[in-house]
Design a protein around this motif. Structure first.
Motif, PDB file in Angstrom:
ATOM      1  N   PRO A   1       0.781  -1.130   0.040  1.00  0.00           N
ATOM      2  CA  PRO A   1      -0.062  -0.023  -0.306  1.00  0.00           C
ATOM      3  C   PRO A   1       0.857   1.348  -0.099  1.00  0.00           C
ATOM      4  O   PRO A   1       0.550   2.264  -0.439  1.00  0.00           O
ATOM      5  N   LEU A   2       1.906   1.176   0.789  1.00  0.00           N
ATOM      6  CA  LEU A   2       2.736   2.475   0.900  1.00  0.00           C
ATOM      7  C   LEU A   2       3.351   2.821  -0.594  1.00  0.00           C
ATOM      8  O   LEU A   2       3.840   4.131  -0.837  1.00  0.00           O
ATOM      9  N   ALA A   3       3.396   1.850  -1.507  1.00  0.00           N
ATOM     10  CA  ALA A   3       3.933   2.267  -2.771  1.00  0.00           C
ATOM     11  C   ALA A   3       3.156   3.046  -3.658  1.00  0.00           C
ATOM     12  O   ALA A   3       3.376   3.999  -4.226  1.00  0.00           O
ATOM     13  N   PHE A   4       1.964   2.772  -3.209  1.00  0.00           N
ATOM     14  CA  PHE A   4       0.711   3.592  -4.052  1.00  0.00           C
ATOM     15  C   PHE A   4       0.782   4.987  -3.234  1.00  0.00           C
ATOM     16  O   PHE A   4       0.305   5.998  -3.898  1.00  0.00           O
ATOM     17  N   VAL A   5       0.782   4.922  -2.199  1.00  0.00           N
ATOM     18  CA  VAL A   5       0.780   6.219  -1.182  1.00  0.00           C
ATOM     19  C   VAL A   5       1.979   7.155  -1.706  1.00  0.00           C
ATOM     20  O   VAL A   5       1.836   8.356  -1.739  1.00  0.00           O
ATOM     21  N   ALA A   6       3.120   6.630  -1.967  1.00  0.00           N
ATOM     22  CA  ALA A   6       4.300   7.371  -2.372  1.00  0.00           C
ATOM     23  C   ALA A   6       4.103   8.016  -3.784  1.00  0.00           C
ATOM     24  O   ALA A   6       4.276   8.981  -3.974  1.00  0.00           O
ATOM     25  N   PHE A   7       3.410   7.085  -4.772  1.00  0.00           N
ATOM     26  CA  PHE A   7       3.208   7.417  -5.833  1.00  0.00           C
ATOM     27  C   PHE A   7       2.306   8.647  -5.995  1.00  0.00           C
ATOM     28  O   PHE A   7       2.399   9.646  -6.576  1.00  0.00           O
ATOM     29  N   GLN A   8       1.117   8.398  -4.989  1.00  0.00           N
ATOM     30  CA  GLN A   8       0.155   9.696  -5.169  1.00  0.00           C
ATOM     31  C   GLN A   8       0.561  10.973  -4.396  1.00  0.00           C
ATOM     32  O   GLN A   8       0.002  12.060  -4.793  1.00  0.00           O
ATOM     33  N   ALA A   9       1.600  10.831  -3.511  1.00  0.00           N
ATOM     34  CA  ALA A   9       2.019  11.811  -2.984  1.00  0.00           C
ATOM     35  C   ALA A   9       2.852  12.777  -3.880  1.00  0.00           C
ATOM     36  O   ALA A   9       2.698  14.043  -3.637  1.00  0.00           O
ATOM     37  N   THR A  10       3.387  12.127  -4.895  1.00  0.00           N
ATOM     38  CA  THR A  10       4.127  12.992  -5.750  1.00  0.00           C
ATOM     39  C   THR A  10       3.091  13.786  -6.639  1.00  0.00           C
ATOM     40  O   THR A  10       3.542  14.907  -7.126  1.00  0.00           O
ATOM     41  N   PHE A  11       1.852  13.354  -6.930  1.00  0.00           N
ATOM     42  CA  PHE A  11       0.940  13.996  -7.677  1.00  0.00           C
ATOM     43  C   PHE A  11       0.567  15.503  -6.821  1.00  0.00           C
ATOM     44  O   PHE A  11       0.346  16.404  -7.494  1.00  0.00           O
ATOM     45  N   ALA A  12       0.252  15.194  -5.604  1.00  0.00           N
ATOM     46  CA  ALA A  12      -0.085  16.066  -4.873  1.00  0.00           C
ATOM     47  C   ALA A  12       0.852  17.411  -4.758  1.00  0.00           C
ATOM     48  O   ALA A  12       0.642  18.576  -4.916  1.00  0.00           O
ATOM     49  N   ILE A  13       2.221  16.895  -4.633  1.00  0.00           N
ATOM     50  CA  ILE A  13       3.222  18.002  -4.750  1.00  0.00           C
ATOM     51  C   ILE A  13       3.179  18.832  -5.756  1.00  0.00           C
ATOM     52  O   ILE A  13       3.253  20.034  -5.710  1.00  0.00           O
ATOM     53  N   ILE A  14       3.371  17.983  -7.015  1.00  0.00           N
ATOM     54  CA  ILE A  14       3.483  18.921  -8.217  1.00  0.00           C
ATOM     55  C   ILE A  14       2.383  19.805  -8.859  1.00  0.00           C
ATOM     56  O   ILE A  14       2.117  20.796  -9.106  1.00  0.00           O
ATOM     57  N   THR A  15       0.988  19.077  -8.209  1.00  0.00           N
ATOM     58  CA  THR A  15      -0.172  20.155  -8.328  1.00  0.00           C
ATOM     59  C   THR A  15      -0.093  21.278  -7.860  1.00  0.00           C
ATOM     60  O   THR A  15      -0.378  22.461  -8.406  1.00  0.00           O
ATOM     61  N   VAL A  16       0.534  21.322  -6.418  1.00  0.00           N
ATOM     62  CA  VAL A  16       0.410  22.718  -5.720  1.00  0.00           C
ATOM     63  C   VAL A  16       1.418  23.547  -6.181  1.00  0.00           C
ATOM     64  O   VAL A  16       1.066  24.756  -6.492  1.00  0.00           O
ATOM     65  N   ALA A  17       2.566  22.919  -6.521  1.00  0.00           N
ATOM     66  CA  ALA A  17       3.746  23.767  -7.369  1.00  0.00           C
ATOM     67  C   ALA A  17       3.212  24.415  -8.471  1.00  0.00           C
ATOM     68  O   ALA A  17       3.658  25.461  -8.516  1.00  0.00           O
ATOM     69  N   LEU A  18       2.367  23.630  -9.189  1.00  0.00           N
ATOM     70  CA  LEU A  18       1.989  24.367 -10.708  1.00  0.00           C
ATOM     71  C   LEU A  18       1.271  25.707 -10.508  1.00  0.00           C
ATOM     72  O   LEU A  18       1.657  26.536 -11.339  1.00  0.00           O
ATOM     73  N   VAL A  19       0.610  25.989  -9.313  1.00  0.00           N
ATOM     74  CA  VAL A  19      -0.117  27.046  -9.164  1.00  0.00           C
ATOM     75  C   VAL A  19       0.703  28.123  -9.111  1.00  0.00           C
ATOM     76  O   VAL A  19       0.497  29.402  -9.428  1.00  0.00           O
ATOM     77  N   SER A  20       1.826  28.084  -8.477  1.00  0.00           N
ATOM     78  CA  SER A  20       2.719  29.204  -7.993  1.00  0.00           C
ATOM     79  C   SER A  20       3.260  30.066  -9.412  1.00  0.00           C
ATOM     80  O   SER A  20       3.477  31.228  -9.358  1.00  0.00           O
ATOM     81  N   GLY A  21       3.054  29.439 -10.353  1.00  0.00           N
ATOM     82  CA  GLY A  21       3.682  30.098 -11.761  1.00  0.00           C
ATOM     83  C   GLY A  21       2.840  31.435 -11.930  1.00  0.00           C
ATOM     84  O   GLY A  21       3.246  32.289 -12.719  1.00  0.00           O
ATOM     85  N   ALA A  22       1.645  31.429 -11.716  1.00  0.00           N
ATOM     86  CA  ALA A  22       0.909  32.745 -11.732  1.00  0.00           C
ATOM     87  C   ALA A  22       1.091  33.932 -10.985  1.00  0.00           C
ATOM     88  O   ALA A  22       0.498  34.881 -11.177  1.00  0.00           O
ATOM     89  N   ILE A  23       1.841  33.569  -9.900  1.00  0.00           N
ATOM     90  CA  ILE A  23       2.186  34.741  -8.953  1.00  0.00           C
ATOM     91  C   ILE A  23       3.459  35.211  -8.801  1.00  0.00           C
ATOM     92  O   ILE A  23       4.195  35.640  -7.911  1.00  0.00           O
ATOM     93  N   ALA A  24       4.389  34.906  -9.911  1.00  0.00           N
ATOM     94  CA  ALA A  24       5.847  35.058  -9.895  1.00  0.00           C
ATOM     95  C   ALA A  24       6.055  36.517  -9.955  1.00  0.00           C
ATOM     96  O   ALA A  24       5.200  37.284 -10.166  1.00  0.00           O
ATOM     97  N   ASP A  25       7.344  36.872  -9.260  1.00  0.00           N
ATOM     98  CA  ASP A  25       7.855  38.112  -9.165  1.00  0.00           C
ATOM     99  C   ASP A  25       7.041  38.988  -7.913  1.00  0.00           C
ATOM    100  O   ASP A  25       7.446  40.175  -7.576  1.00  0.00           O
ATOM    101  N   ARG A  26       6.224  38.666  -7.200  1.00  0.00           N
ATOM    102  CA  ARG A  26       5.514  39.519  -6.365  1.00  0.00           C
ATOM    103  C   ARG A  26       4.757  38.569  -5.201  1.00  0.00           C
ATOM    104  O   ARG A  26       3.922  39.400  -4.535  1.00  0.00           O
ATOM    105  N   ALA A  27       4.896  37.551  -4.795  1.00  0.00           N
ATOM    106  CA  ALA A  27       4.429  36.875  -3.693  1.00  0.00           C
ATOM    107  C   ALA A  27       5.220  36.584  -2.549  1.00  0.00           C
ATOM    108  O   ALA A  27       6.399  36.251  -2.714  1.00  0.00           O
ATOM    109  N   LYS A  28       4.563  36.891  -1.397  1.00  0.00           N
ATOM    110  CA  LYS A  28       5.600  36.535  -0.195  1.00  0.00           C
ATOM    111  C   LYS A  28       5.529  35.056   0.077  1.00  0.00           C
ATOM    112  O   LYS A  28       4.414  34.349  -0.258  1.00  0.00           O
ATOM    113  N   PHE A  29       6.862  34.423   0.363  1.00  0.00           N
ATOM    114  CA  PHE A  29       6.806  33.101   0.544  1.00  0.00           C
ATOM    115  C   PHE A  29       5.973  32.632   1.593  1.00  0.00           C
ATOM    116  O   PHE A  29       5.484  31.651   1.334  1.00  0.00           O
ATOM    117  N   GLY A  30       6.030  32.946   2.797  1.00  0.00           N
ATOM    118  CA  GLY A  30       5.118  32.730   4.013  1.00  0.00           C
ATOM    119  C   GLY A  30       3.646  32.471   3.617  1.00  0.00           C
ATOM    120  O   GLY A  30       3.155  31.585   3.786  1.00  0.00           O
TER     121      GLY A  30
END
Length: 422
Positions: free
Chosen positions: A96-125
């Motif tokens: 089961p943890l192999a599937f957990v690991a695979f899906q974890a990477t999907f969650a990470i990349i999806t959130v990271a994708l959003v950041s491209g819309a706020i370049a040059d002007r967003a606070k990190f915190g």
């Protein structure tokens, strides 16, 4: 336990995880030199934050199991912290943890994708707070709608989210989203549009003002993304079999065609094909083929790539016409590309698309799924971003934006010439 499939899943999970650093390079090369660290840190921040949240409670929300139609927002309390998944059930194809690991990477990349819309002007915190809340109330539930389903012994759906299982019960076919056209790309693209509207335009926003500072970074990032995308698409089969091979070939064909189509549009429109255009075209094709990679013949995958490359190359101009500053074209590439790939299945999906079945049922369910995720993500992302902006602030000061936010936010510079500090 099938050790071959287990190895396949673990390797593909590692490939998908590589996509987030690849995205950091892709995005980092597109911004100005004094914002490159800030831009790349938005991706690495998502990697750290979502990786922890996924283990603590994200998986429990995204994959609550259950029987029949799973509620749109539910949680498997026994899966909190993943302790209950340490044992491998007898007869399981993989841990089961192999599937957990695979899906974890999907969650990470999806959130990271959003950041491209706020370049040059967003606070990190502020970004980290947004990422935590948005992942919790948007991505994790949407992943459950799309990816959480189980099969009975006869191959029929036993349980699942409403986008797959629910519409299967109502319409006879469920929405097809093999690797995340709705859950990842439409989801992230809609949230990106919302944040771009909340934060407003960069100072001096107009066409031609903000140019990529490092096209080689962009090409490197696109190459890493394409490499990792084989894990994204083929790995979603959860087995090293014929379906995974089809997804793999289509992950070559569609982005290759999209790259050519984007360059052709650039040549006709602007007179010169660019390296950034080649990278963007490849990513547009990868986005479009994501939901469709296991449900199209390679020829139809090439057609999809050509359409996606041309349409997305034109779609990125909409921000200048409609006045929203989607800094790195997350809307034009991921939202538009995700919509194209999802709706394309209504016409060309093997056996159920219009040209094979003679009816529009598949197109109907694809449209419902796409619009539902788009609206849900946009509304909640806008609300979260607005509250953050009105309370602690989401956007940096104007003077910091002009100077470049790397030193202000992180105390570092991306490029330091010898003796410059002296």
């Amino acid at each position: 336990m099938d050790q071959g499939n287990t190895a396949f899943m673990l390797i593909t999970a590692a490939l998908v995880l590589l996509m987030t650093p690849g995205l950091a390079f892709f995005y980092g090369g597109l911004v100005k030199a004094k914002s490159v660290i800030s831009m790349m840190m938005l991706s690495f921040g998502a990697l750290g934050l979502i990786g922890v949240l996924w283990v603590v409670y994200g998986y429990a929300i995204a994959f609550p199991g259950s029987e029949g139609l799973v509620p749109p927002w539910s949680i498997d309390w026994s899966a909190i912290g993943l302790t209950s998944l340490l044992e491998v059930p007898e007869g399981a194809a993989y841990p089961p943890l192999a599937f957990v690991a695979f899906q974890a990477t999907f969650a990470i990349i999806t959130v990271a994708l959003v950041s491209g819309a706020i370049a040059d002007r967003a606070k990190f915190g502020s970004w980290m707070i947004f990422a935590a809340i948005w992942a919790t109330i948007v991505y994790f539930p949407v992943a459950s709608w799309v990816f959480n389903f189980g099969l009975a012994d006869d191959g029929s759906f036993a349980y699942g989210g409403w986008i797959t299982y629910g519409m299967q019960e109502v319409f006879g076919v469920g929405a097809i989203d093999f690797a995340g056209g709705t859950a990842v790309h439409i989801n992230a693209g809609a949230a990106a549009l919302a944040l771009a509207l909340v934060l407003g335009k960069r100072l001096g926003f107009q066409k031609g003002v903000h140019v990529p500072h490092n096209p080689p970074f962009v090409l490197l990032g696109a190459g890493l993304l394409w490499f990792g995308w084989f894990g994204f698409n083929a790995g979603s089969e959860l087995a090293a079999d014929g379906t995974a091979a089809v997804a793999f070939v289509n992950t070559i064909a569609a982005p290759a065609a999209a790259l050519l189509a984007w360059l052709l549009v650039e040549k006709i429109k602007d007179g010169k094909p660019t390296s950034v255009g080649a990278a963007s075209g490849a990513v547009a094709g990868l986005v479009a083929i994501t939901p469709a990679c296991a449900s199209l013949t390679p020829i139809w995958a090439i057609v999809l790539g050509l359409v996606a490359g041309a349409v997305c190359a034109l779609a990125i101009e909409l921000k200048y016409k409609w006045g929203f500053d989607d800094s790195l074209d997350v809307v034009g590439i991921h939202l538009v590309g995700g919509l194209l790939g999802t709706l394309y299945l209504g016409f060309f999906a093997n056996t159920t698309g219009l040209i094979y079945s003679g009816n529009l049922t598949q197109l109907l369910v694809q449209t419902i799924a796409a619009l539902a995720v788009l609206v849900y993500s946009f509304v909640l992302a806008y609300a979260i971003g607005w509250v953050i902006e009105k309370t602690i602030g989401f956007r940096v000061k104007n003077e910091d934006e002009v100077a470049g936010i790397d030193t202000v936010v992180h105390g570092e510079e991306g490029y330091v010439l010898e003796g410059a500090r002296a």
